[in-house]
Design a protein around this motif. Structure first.
Motif, PDB file in Angstrom:
ATOM      1  N   UNK A   1       0.823  -1.214   0.000  1.00  0.00           N
ATOM      2  CA  UNK A   1       0.000   0.000   0.000  1.00  0.00           C
ATOM      3  C   UNK A   1       0.852   1.257   0.000  1.00  0.00           C
ATOM      4  N   UNK A   2       2.008   1.205   0.656  1.00  0.00           N
ATOM      5  CA  UNK A   2       2.843   2.401   0.797  1.00  0.00           C
ATOM      6  C   UNK A   2       3.414   2.883  -0.518  1.00  0.00           C
ATOM      7  N   UNK A   3       3.370   2.044  -1.559  1.00  0.00           N
ATOM      8  CA  UNK A   3       3.974   2.430  -2.847  1.00  0.00           C
ATOM      9  C   UNK A   3       3.358   3.698  -3.422  1.00  0.00           C
ATOM     10  N   UNK A   4       2.066   3.923  -3.157  1.00  0.00           N
ATOM     11  CA  UNK A   4       1.427   5.124  -3.691  1.00  0.00           C
ATOM     12  C   UNK A   4       0.829   5.988  -2.614  1.00  0.00           C
ATOM     13  N   UNK A   5       1.262   5.798  -1.374  1.00  0.00           N
ATOM     14  CA  UNK A   5       0.619   6.481  -0.258  1.00  0.00           C
ATOM     15  C   UNK A   5       0.956   7.962  -0.224  1.00  0.00           C
ATOM     16  N   UNK A   6      -0.088   8.769  -0.065  1.00  0.00           N
ATOM     17  CA  UNK A   6       0.043  10.202   0.159  1.00  0.00           C
ATOM     18  C   UNK A   6      -0.798  10.566   1.378  1.00  0.00           C
ATOM     19  N   UNK A   7      -0.492  11.673   2.048  1.00  0.00           N
ATOM     20  CA  UNK A   7      -1.327  12.083   3.175  1.00  0.00           C
ATOM     21  C   UNK A   7      -2.775  12.287   2.728  1.00  0.00           C
TER      22      UNK A   7
ATOM     23  N   UNK B   1      -4.827   9.981   1.886  1.00  0.00           N
ATOM     24  CA  UNK B   1      -5.340   8.894   1.068  1.00  0.00           C
ATOM     25  C   UNK B   1      -6.561   8.289   1.751  1.00  0.00           C
ATOM     26  N   UNK B   2      -7.489   7.802   0.951  1.00  0.00           N
ATOM     27  CA  UNK B   2      -8.684   7.162   1.496  1.00  0.00           C
ATOM     28  C   UNK B   2      -8.868   5.792   0.871  1.00  0.00           C
ATOM     29  N   UNK B   3      -9.419   4.874   1.654  1.00  0.00           N
ATOM     30  CA  UNK B   3      -9.793   3.555   1.151  1.00  0.00           C
ATOM     31  C   UNK B   3     -11.289   3.381   1.376  1.00  0.00           C
ATOM     32  N   UNK B   4     -11.888   2.496   0.593  1.00  0.00           N
ATOM     33  CA  UNK B   4     -13.299   2.173   0.786  1.00  0.00           C
ATOM     34  C   UNK B   4     -13.408   0.793   1.405  1.00  0.00           C
ATOM     35  N   UNK B   5     -14.226   0.708   2.445  1.00  0.00           N
ATOM     36  CA  UNK B   5     -14.503  -0.565   3.091  1.00  0.00           C
ATOM     37  C   UNK B   5     -15.865  -1.070   2.639  1.00  0.00           C
TER      38      UNK B   5
ATOM     39  N   UNK C   1      -6.424   9.413  -3.595  1.00  0.00           N
ATOM     40  CA  UNK C   1      -5.599  10.478  -3.018  1.00  0.00           C
ATOM     41  C   UNK C   1      -6.340  11.812  -3.025  1.00  0.00           C
ATOM     42  N   UNK C   2      -6.232  12.560  -1.915  1.00  0.00           N
ATOM     43  CA  UNK C   2      -6.906  13.853  -1.784  1.00  0.00           C
ATOM     44  C   UNK C   2      -5.952  15.015  -1.557  1.00  0.00           C
ATOM     45  N   UNK C   3      -4.653  14.731  -1.359  1.00  0.00           N
ATOM     46  CA  UNK C   3      -3.742  15.833  -1.051  1.00  0.00           C
ATOM     47  C   UNK C   3      -2.361  15.551  -1.619  1.00  0.00           C
ATOM     48  N   UNK C   4      -1.781  16.599  -2.201  1.00  0.00           N
ATOM     49  CA  UNK C   4      -0.394  16.541  -2.644  1.00  0.00           C
ATOM     50  C   UNK C   4       0.227  17.890  -2.329  1.00  0.00           C
ATOM     51  N   UNK C   5       1.277  17.904  -1.538  1.00  0.00           N
ATOM     52  CA  UNK C   5       1.908  19.166  -1.144  1.00  0.00           C
ATOM     53  C   UNK C   5       2.717  19.728  -2.305  1.00  0.00           C
ATOM     54  N   UNK C   6       2.302  20.881  -2.809  1.00  0.00           N
ATOM     55  CA  UNK C   6       3.006  21.510  -3.918  1.00  0.00           C
ATOM     56  C   UNK C   6       4.297  22.168  -3.422  1.00  0.00           C
TER      57      UNK C   6
ATOM     58  N   UNK D   1      -9.052  13.200  10.649  1.00  0.00           N
ATOM     59  CA  UNK D   1      -7.990  12.223  10.336  1.00  0.00           C
ATOM     60  C   UNK D   1      -7.092  12.687   9.196  1.00  0.00           C
ATOM     61  N   UNK D   2      -7.693  13.272   8.154  1.00  0.00           N
ATOM     62  CA  UNK D   2      -6.905  13.759   7.025  1.00  0.00           C
ATOM     63  C   UNK D   2      -6.051  14.949   7.431  1.00  0.00           C
ATOM     64  N   UNK D   3      -6.623  15.872   8.201  1.00  0.00           N
ATOM     65  CA  UNK D   3      -5.866  17.038   8.649  1.00  0.00           C
ATOM     66  C   UNK D   3      -4.660  16.607   9.468  1.00  0.00           C
TER      67      UNK D   3
END
Length: 262
Positions: A25-31, A33-37, A110-115, A131-133
């Motif tokens: 999972x960490x291969x594409x992990x960004x702060x 990130x969301x998964x669906x259960x 993914x919902x965030x990418x630090x520019x 949680x995202x913050x």
């Protein structure tokens, strides 16, 4: 599989899942990130597979998205902090989850990418975005500055937020105003006046509030579209399935807002 649970606040429940399926999972992990259960409609303890073989009388699973608060590639432990709101299926699942329970998932989104071009970060959200913050703040470099406004019901919803960055965090209490009907976030941003430099803005929470904030940032503050990341996590009066439609509406409105701003 669920491996641990804990209560963070009266309305925030931590559920930790783990398994070999999570490895990589960490291969594409960004702060943020969301998964669906995949949850059963009645939030039973054992969720069906993502593509279950349904027979007559069976109930299809419900899908709910959750932000990945943390992921440990060594143990494959994925931490999900779930906001408990009413008697929804997701809330029932989080309240009743116990070590050994099985759960299916897919993602991430993914919902965030630090520019690297941002001179500072403006982060806005309600308790559903906590949680995202928290994950975003922990990911920011020491060299940057963050201004954070978090709207919650009261002080019992507050969590300890830390960051390597120079982060100023302001908690906004609704004091009895129903979630989704408050203008606290908008007022807080307006009181900042003109946003100097090159801010990167991340906004998440109730879809109507997010839409209002995004319009203000684009139309009145004149920020560029690519510097404003906005996500409607929920919609007042709607369940999660209906909220998915509202999020699509927010995305369409964002396109319209950008066209009007140019």
């Amino acid at each position: 599989m669920v491996v641990a649970t804990a209560d963070l606040t009266p309305r925030m429940r931590r559920v930790v899942i783990a398994g070999e399926e999570l490895r990589g999972f960490e291969n594409g992990q960004l702060p943020a990130d969301a998964v669906k259960l995949a949850l059963p409609a009645a939030a039973a303890k054992t969720a069906p597979q993502l593509q279950p073989e349904l027979t007559e009388g069976d109930t299809a699973p419900l899908y709910r998205a959750y932000t990945v608060r943390d992921y440990d590639p060594t143990t494959t432990h994925m931490t999900l902090d779930v906001l408990l709101h009413g008697d929804s299926p997701g809330s029932r699942w989080a309240r009743e989850a116990e070590p050994g329970d099985r759960i299916s998932w897919y993602g991430p989104r993914s919902d965030f990418y630090a520019s690297p071009e941002a001179s500072w970060h403006l982060i806005l959200g309600d308790e559903s975005a906590l949680p995202a913050i928290a994950a975003i703040l922990e990911s920011l470099p020491r060299s940057t500055v963050a201004r954070v406004f978090v709207e919650v019901a009261d002080e019992t919803d507050e969590l300890s937020l830390t960051s390597p960055a120079r982060a100023e965090i302001t908690w906004l209490h609704r004091k009895g105003v129903p979630a989704g009907n408050s203008d606290l976030l908008e007022r807080a941003v307006r009181e900042m006046g003109p946003l100097r430099g090159t801010p990167q803005t991340w906004v998440a929470g109730e879809a109507g509030v997010v839409r209002t904030l995004r319009r203000y940032l684009l139309r009145e503050q004149g920020l560029r579209r690519e510097t404003v990341q906005a996500s409607g996590y929920w919609r007042a009066g709607l369940d999660a399935s209906q909220t998915d439609e509202a999020v699509l509406e927010l995305a369409r409105a964002a396109t319209d807002d950008t066209s009007a701003a140019h």
